[in-house]
Design an enzyme around this catalytic site. Structure first.
Site, mmCIF file in Angstrom:
data_model
loop_
_atom_site.group_PDB
_atom_site.id
_atom_site.type_symbol
_atom_site.label_atom_id
_atom_site.label_comp_id
_atom_site.label_asym_id
_atom_site.label_seq_id
_atom_site.Cartn_x
_atom_site.Cartn_y
_atom_site.Cartn_z
ATOM 1 N N TYR A 51 39.501 50.002 39.387
ATOM 2 C CA TYR A 51 40.266 48.906 38.790
ATOM 3 C C TYR A 51 41.508 48.700 39.645
ATOM 4 O O TYR A 51 42.192 49.653 40.028
ATOM 5 C CB TYR A 51 40.683 49.271 37.365
ATOM 6 N N GLU B 213 43.511 40.299 39.368
ATOM 7 C CA GLU B 213 42.855 41.492 38.860
ATOM 8 C C GLU B 213 41.447 41.596 39.433
ATOM 9 O O GLU B 213 40.728 40.607 39.489
ATOM 10 C CB GLU B 213 42.777 41.430 37.332
#
Ligand code: GDP
Ligand code: MN
Length: 379
Positions: free
Chosen positions: A101, A189
């Site tokens: 992530y 993101e």
């Protein structure tokens, strides 16, 4: 302004962040054609401006171009969390070794950007963040000096990498930061950032949210078509209601943003999950209340509705009538719980009670009752 995944990936690619080969398609035939220009196997991805598509069935794999056409047909007739799917992204499937992530976002309280990183990426990262906050590392970026190579190297090292992979990953981090700066973004993101079985890093998903106040610096971003709205959002716009869809099952309606926010907090404290934020605004009319209650009842996720109104200019008896009109017009049997105080309070409460609706003076009691009603289906 949120960009679609495919738009965000175009922006990533411009900044040399590796992304899978892909084409966008609006029809099943176009999807098949797209696949014929790519290498099998494929991933077909619904393009909607909400997360959690994977869990909602919005990410499908396919081996043949015919399968791509078939799954694209299914995806293009789907709604994901109320949003119609108008386009799909057809991608070459990547073989994943590990899901990381990575995000760059704004830390408003410290007035700086921050890099968020975790070795435990993937569709469950939100749960990870809640249950194991230490699994996500926050690296503040000094606003004056920006993100430097050695910061990026440190982050990559913390994620457990060394050697060439460490340098590759550090480059992805630097490029993501540059993407944010060049786009005046408030969020970039990548979840997951895949480490492939070949040991490369590839952005499998992409989110890019631009700062609306800086959009004048990016005129090319002006959307040709208006953003797709869910049926509820369209109704809200028409009746001048401030409506935001949330994840839970208790519909919330109130007058005044502060009161609605407080109601959401209270619901959470009582163990409930709000399905939406809906602010009627000041001096809400009966017509608006009617529209608001119908709108919230029409959300299939809603199991009970909590109305919290402070009658001022709008009298409580009028509010009560609006609620009853909406209930009979929608024909819904979902429990309605009302907290209603202010002008003509007694008359308003009487009208509702006579119609079998529970009315409370206290917000706490009303919130508790709403949580119970959502569980049992009875008010
Ligand atoms: P989201 O659910 O909206 O976050 O959609 P994502 O694009 O992140 O996809 C969800 C999940 O699907 C990812 O976490 C992966 O596990 C899987 N996925 C997506 N693309 C690929 C791919 O190219 N290869 C493989 N093996 N899995 C993928
Ligand atoms: Mn994702």
């Amino acid at each position: 302004m949120k960009l679609y995944e495919y738009e965000a990936k175009q922006e990533f690619a411009k900044h040399k962040i590796p992304v899978p080969n892909s084409y966008i398609a609006s029809t099943p035939e176009q999807a098949k054609q797209a696949a014929s220009r790519l290498h099998a196997p494929f991933v077909v991805k619904a393009q909607v401006l909400v997360g959690g598509r994977g869990k909602a069935g919005g990410i499908q794999t396919a081996v043949t171009t015919q399968q791509v056409e078939d799954v694209a047909g299914k995806l293009l007739s789907m709604q994901i969390r109320g949003l119609p799917v108008r386009q799909v992204l057809v991608e070459e499937k990547v073989s994943i070794q590990r899901e990381l992530y990575l995000a760059v976002t704004v830390d408003r309280s410290n007035r700086e950007y921050v890099v968020l990183s975790s070795a435990a990426g993937g569709v469950n990262v939100e749960t990870t963040a809640e249950e194991m906050p230490t699994a996500i590392t926050k690296t503040p970026i000094n606003a004056k000096t920006g993100l430097r190579q050695h910061h990026a190297v440190d982050i990559a090292r913390q994620l457990g990498y060394s050697g060439n992979q460490l340098l590759d990953l550090a480059n992805v981090i630097l490029r993501l930061y540059n993407t944010v700066i060049d786009n005046d973004a408030e969020l970039a993101e990548v979840n997951p950032l895949a480490q492939t079985v070949e040991g490369k890093f590839v952005a499998l998903d992409a989110r890019l949210t631009l700062d609306d106040n800086a959009l004048f610096r990016h005129p090319e971003r002006a959307r040709k078509e208006p953003q797709t709205l869910s049926p509820q959002e369209e109704t809200a716009l028409k009746h001048n209601l401030a409506y935001v869809k949330l994840d839970g099952e208790i519909g919330v309606i109130g007058n005044g943003a502060g009161l609605v926010m407080a109601t959401l907090d209270l619901l959470k404290l009582s163990g409930g999950k709000p399905a939406n934020f809906l602010d009627l605004g000041g001096g809400a009319s009966v017509e608006q209340i009617n529209a608001a209650v119908k709108l919230v009842l029409s959300d299939s996720q809603v199991k009970a509705v909590l109305v919290n109104v402070l009658g001022g200019i709008t009298r409580c008896d009028e509010v009560a009538k609006g609620i009853l009109q909406a209930r009979s017009a929608s024909g819904s049997g979902k429990p309605l719980i009302v907290r209603l105080i202010g002008t003509n309070q007694q008359e308003g409460q009487r009208i509702l009670q006579n119609a079998g609706i529970q009315v409370f003076d206290s917000m706490e009691e009303a919130a508790n009752q709403a949580v119970k009603a959502a569980k049992t289906g009875e008010s």
